[in-house]
Design an enzyme around this catalytic site. Structure first.
Site, PDB file in Angstrom:
ATOM      1  N   SER A 197      -1.252  -4.844   4.772  1.00  0.00           N
ATOM      2  CA  SER A 197      -1.544  -4.618   6.185  1.00  0.00           C
ATOM      3  C   SER A 197      -2.629  -5.559   6.666  1.00  0.00           C
ATOM      4  O   SER A 197      -3.472  -6.020   5.883  1.00  0.00           O
ATOM      5  CB  SER A 197      -2.006  -3.168   6.389  1.00  0.00           C
ATOM      6  N   TYR A 240      -6.936   4.299   3.908  1.00  0.00           N
ATOM      7  CA  TYR A 240      -5.720   3.495   4.077  1.00  0.00           C
ATOM      8  C   TYR A 240      -6.016   2.010   3.853  1.00  0.00           C
ATOM      9  O   TYR A 240      -5.300   1.327   3.107  1.00  0.00           O
ATOM     10  CB  TYR A 240      -5.165   3.723   5.477  1.00  0.00           C
TER      11      TYR A 240
END
Length: 285
Positions: free
Chosen positions: A176, A189
């Protein structure tokens, strides 16, 4: 499950979320005709019931691959992805289960081998996120669960798939943009995405001698069920993706071609690399 594992947090929030309930609907449709770049290949795609995973499944099928759709619990979405693959003239199977459970991957991979007889591509796309304003709000269960879903699952699946991956096979992991620029409300995350990037680079070095390529894709803000169904505070959804240079969130079918490139022979000289479909965010890495 091992005694240290935590059940999926599908009762705490709406995750993983149903694509059919999103408005507007994400764009998953491939944008061009196929050219048989994955002819007769077999791909496992995790989180393929919706979002980026669905778009990758559709594009891989158009390019000639059969698809194993790995997903947690959104059965209707998964059935729709299966229909999309079959509409492209390819075969698909549904493999529901918790990738964070170390006992799941061996059985799931064996189902793929029993059905298709081979395995050429592993796409580690599934993941979850839970926003928190304060690091003290992250519970032990949430921390463990996020790591189980986002990075432990990749180890488990690659371990199970490894005996069936031969020279020319490809592994593509989904990291990401948060790994590179951080995220003040996605601490756990973002940490898992950093681990995924390190895992990608290390695994690529581990497998390069066997002719297996390992790369990753680091999407920016993409319109999928992940954020609207609990992965981002509801008040922030109207402005989702507007802080990118392009001023909008991306669509799943704008990310899927990166996964295709890394899976096919076009990327034969690439391993240990990360592609960045993120709307123009410069990450220098």
């Amino acid at each position: 499950m091992a005694k240290t594992d935590v059940e999926p947090m599908i009762h705490e929030d709406a995750l993983p979320g149903e694509e059919g309930k999103l408005d507007p609907k994400p764009d998953w449709q491939p944008r061009y005709a196929g050219s048989a770049r994955l002819k007769d290949k077999v791909a496992i795609i995790t989180g393929a019931d919706s979002g980026i995973g669905r778009a990758v499944a559709a594009l891989y099928a158009r390019e000639g691959a059969d698809i194993a759709i790995f997903y947690l619990c959104e059965h209707e979405d998964a059935e729709n992805t299966k229909k999309i693959v079959e509409a492209e003239g390819r075969r698909a199977i549904l493999v529901p289960g918790d990738l964070g459970n170390p006992d799941f991957a061996p059985k799931a991979v064996q189902k793929v081998i029993d059905t298709f007889g081979r395995l050429d591509i592993v796409v580690n796309n599934a993941g979850e996120q839970h926003p928190d304003e304060d690091i003290r709000d992250i519970t032990d269960d949430q921390l463990r669960r996020t790591f189980q879903s986002n990075i432990f699952s990749m180890f488990y699946l690659v371990q199970a798939a490894r005996p069936h991956l031969n020279k020319g096979a490809a592994i593509i992991n989904c990291t990401s943009v948060t790994m590179y620029k951080g995220s003040e409300k996605l601490l756990d995350y973002s940490a898992t995405k950093g681990a995924i990037t390190a895992f990608t680079r290390s695994l690529s070095a581990n497998l390069v001698g066997d002719g297996i390529r390992v790369n990753a894709v680091a999407p920016g803000p993409i319109w999928t069920p992940l954020n609207p169904f609990g992965g981002k505070p509801a008040k922030e959804i109207p402005d989702f993706g507007k802080d990118t240079p392009m001023g909008r969130p991306g669509q799943p079918n704008e990310v899927a071609p990166a996964f295709l490139f890394l899976a096919c022979e076009d990327a034969s000289y690439m391993t240990g690399q990360v592609l960045h479909p993120n709307g123009g965010i410069i990450v220098n890495g």
